[in-house]
Enzyme design. Structure first.
Site, mmCIF file in Angstrom:
data_model
loop_
_atom_site.group_PDB
_atom_site.id
_atom_site.type_symbol
_atom_site.label_atom_id
_atom_site.label_comp_id
_atom_site.label_asym_id
_atom_site.label_seq_id
_atom_site.Cartn_x
_atom_site.Cartn_y
_atom_site.Cartn_z
ATOM 1 N N ASP A 31 -116.002 17.786 55.037
ATOM 2 C CA ASP A 31 -115.153 18.225 53.956
ATOM 3 C C ASP A 31 -114.791 17.153 53.011
ATOM 4 O OD1 ASP A 31 -112.809 19.050 52.680
ATOM 5 O OD2 ASP A 31 -111.845 19.840 54.435
ATOM 6 N N LYS A 52 -109.237 18.133 42.953
ATOM 7 C CA LYS A 52 -109.047 16.633 43.197
ATOM 8 C C LYS A 52 -109.609 15.539 42.573
ATOM 9 C CE LYS A 52 -107.228 18.459 47.611
ATOM 10 N NZ LYS A 52 -107.019 18.298 49.165
ATOM 11 N N ARG A 88 -108.401 24.688 40.107
ATOM 12 C CA ARG A 88 -107.910 24.755 41.428
ATOM 13 C C ARG A 88 -108.901 25.596 42.010
ATOM 14 N NH1 ARG A 88 -103.910 22.803 44.053
ATOM 15 N NH2 ARG A 88 -103.017 21.908 42.088
ATOM 16 N N THR A 122 -112.754 20.842 47.733
ATOM 17 C CA THR A 122 -111.950 21.553 46.593
ATOM 18 C C THR A 122 -112.740 20.956 45.290
ATOM 19 O OG1 THR A 122 -110.700 19.709 46.178
ATOM 20 C CG2 THR A 122 -109.694 21.209 47.922
ATOM 21 N N TYR A 142 -114.009 42.589 37.964
ATOM 22 C CA TYR A 142 -114.339 42.608 39.414
ATOM 23 C C TYR A 142 -115.764 42.411 39.634
ATOM 24 C CZ TYR A 142 -110.878 43.672 42.725
ATOM 25 O OH TYR A 142 -109.889 43.355 43.699
ATOM 26 N N GLU A 153 -117.504 41.601 43.168
ATOM 27 C CA GLU A 153 -117.484 41.823 44.417
ATOM 28 C C GLU A 153 -119.020 41.712 44.678
ATOM 29 O OE1 GLU A 153 -115.725 44.785 46.888
ATOM 30 O OE2 GLU A 153 -113.541 43.368 46.671
HETATM 31 C C1 LIG Z 1 -106.860 19.489 49.965
HETATM 32 C C2 LIG Z 1 -107.660 19.610 51.137
HETATM 33 C C3 LIG Z 1 -108.127 20.864 51.760
HETATM 34 C C4 LIG Z 1 -107.896 22.387 50.941
HETATM 35 O O1 LIG Z 1 -107.512 22.503 49.926
HETATM 36 P P1 LIG Z 1 -106.675 23.746 49.244
HETATM 37 O O2 LIG Z 1 -107.244 23.932 48.012
HETATM 38 O O3 LIG Z 1 -105.237 23.466 49.063
HETATM 39 O O4 LIG Z 1 -106.906 24.952 50.177
HETATM 40 C C5 LIG Z 1 -109.026 20.925 52.625
HETATM 41 N N1 LIG Z 1 -109.437 20.037 53.117
HETATM 42 C C6 LIG Z 1 -109.079 18.873 53.016
HETATM 43 C C7 LIG Z 1 -109.692 17.457 53.654
HETATM 44 C C8 LIG Z 1 -108.261 18.534 51.840
HETATM 45 O O5 LIG Z 1 -107.728 17.259 51.512
#
Ligand SMILES: *Cc1c(COP(=O)(O)O)cnc(C)c1O
Length: 432
Positions: free
Chosen positions: A199, A228, A234, A225, A53, A55
């Site tokens: 994003d 990807k 993840r 993220t 933990y 936090e």
């Molecule tokens: C995949 C994605 C996310 C979110 O990702 P998670 O890890 O699944 O919550 C946020 N914004 C965009 C543009 C994405 O393509």
């Protein structure tokens, strides 16, 4: 690499993990949001750090015994800052959606207007979908792509921004194959007094490699993220090119201006999350270390080359790509001229162990469960090692299957070819 045999006493879960590893090994993986991590990233994720933990933030924890995880988290932060050349990084968000939620919580009041990319044109749920907190707590408005070009018209973005006066403008999407005009977004945000969020969940790895425009000099905040194109575990991250005093004049008890970094950090913890996943943060550090190697830049070049090769080959076979092609790792295919829905295409390809996802196309006439399109990405297959010839082979398979979506015999024949083909590209060979 965590040895799956360590799980052998739990036969049920152990056999399911074996089944999933076998599925990943034998199939052609074209889901644009997926990738394959290194064995080192898996090893870090499966480590004893999950027991801890922590936090709070390094040096400011609410639990004892955090000396080691403090070093792990600081290392992840330093590597991420180096990778994107940014002043500030938070590596605690559990996912991309959590990273966005933390930024919204930190920078907006309930009811504030946000301006993001239209969900039905390929935007993300966390940018204001009515079924997501972001669409329930705030007031989302959207820009989209033009019906004739499949691209964003920046003059229209400006028009909507002047009319709606958003507090936060978001650039970034889940199914947009083109690069982003960050300087123009900056100019619009400045004119209406909005914060600007990029994003980069999808293209992060290609931005880190220098293959696409860099949002950091233009956008106030970056979220992403890590799983990807960045090819890590993840998870989510938040960054800022520069740290500034907050624009709302909020001060500490002593009257000093609170920096944005502190406001973003408190949006994550205690705002959004409890204890950070230090095992995942260790895996993020490993992935950032890999992304800092020259080989990762070469990987990014190959991803883009492979995406262009597949896009060109499918276009030559009469497929219509939204926006006419791709600048990044993915493409969105409008199947309406082929008389096949996205759902049918996903199923036909799936029978041959080729995994894609059905996807709405802009101005789609089908429901989200049916859709008129599929989205294809090359990040995962490029990690497995494919090149130009293999992309041409994949275009043949895709076309054969979509041209006869109900031909189960053909599906079975191509599946055998696909499985044999994938034997040349082993995944985690050290794992039984
Ligand atoms: C995949 C994605 C996310 C979110 O990702 P998670 O890890 O699944 O919550 C946020 N914004 C965009 C543009 C994405 O393509």
């Amino acid at each position: 690499m965590p040895n799956l045999n360590a799980l052998s006493h739990d036969r049920r879960i152990s056999s399911l993990l074996d089944a999933e590893l076998a599925r990943q090994r034998r199939g052609v993986e074209l889901i644009a949001s997926e990738n394959f991590t290194s064995a080192a990233v898996l090893r870090a994720m499966g480590s004893c750090l999950t027991n801890k933990y922590a936090e709070g933030y390094p040096g400011k924890r609410y639990y004892g015994g955090c000396d080691v995880v403090d070093e792990v988290e600081n290392e992840a932060i330093d590597r991420l800052r180096q990778l994107f050349g940014v002043a500030f990084a938070n590596v605690q968000p559990h996912s991309g959606a959590q990273a966005n939620a933390a930024v919204f919580l930190a920078t907006l009041q309930p009811g504030d207007t946000t301006l993001g990319f239209d969900l039905s044109h390929g935007g993300h749920l966390s940018h204001g979908s009515p079924v997501n907190y972001s669409g329930k707590v705030y007031r989302p408005v959207f820009y989209g792509v033009e019906p004739d070009t499949g691209r964003i018209d920046m003059d229209k973005v400006a028009e909507i921004a002047f009319r709606e006066k958003p507090r936060l403008i978001i650039c970034g999407a889940s199914a947009y194959a083109r690069d982003w005009d960050y300087p123009r977004f900056r100019a619009i945000a400045d004119e209406v007094g909005a914060l600007l969020l990029a994003d980069i969940a999808h293209p992060a790895g290609l931005i880190a490699g220098g293959h696409l425009s860099d949002p950091a000099p233009w956008c106030d905040i970056l979220t992403s993220t890590t799983h990807k194109t960045l090819r890590g575990p993840r998870g989510g991250i938040i960054m800022m090119g520069a740290d500034k005093p907050n624009p709302w004049g909020r001060t500490t008890k002593k009257g000093e201006p609170i920096p944005m970094s502190a406001i973003i950090n408190s949006g994550v913890f205690p705002g959004m999350q409890g204890g950070p996943l230090e095992h995942v943060i260790a895996a993020k550090a490993v992935a950032f270390g890999e992304a800092l190697q020259p080989s990762f830049r070469e990987y990014g070049s190959r991803v883009i080359e492979n995406a262009r090769t597949l896009a060109d080959a499918l276009t030559a076979k009469g497929y219509q790509l939204v926006s006419g092609g791709t600048d990044n790792h993915l493409m969105l295919i409008d199947l309406r001229n082929k008389g096949v829905t996205g759902r049918q295409a996903e199923a036909a390809l799936g029978r041959a162990d080729i995994t894609v996802n059905k996807n709405m196309v802009p101005f789609d006439t089908q429901s989200p469960m049916v859709t008129s399109g599929i989205r294809i990405g090359l990040a995962a297959m490029t990690t497995r090692g494919i090149g130009r010839q293999e992309c041409l082979q994949m275009a043949e398979w895709i076309d054969e299957l979509i041209s006869a979506p109900d031909d189960e015999g053909k599906g079975r024949r191509i599946r055998q070819e696909v499985n044999r083909f994938m034997e040349q590209y082993p995944l985690y060979p050290e794992e039984a």
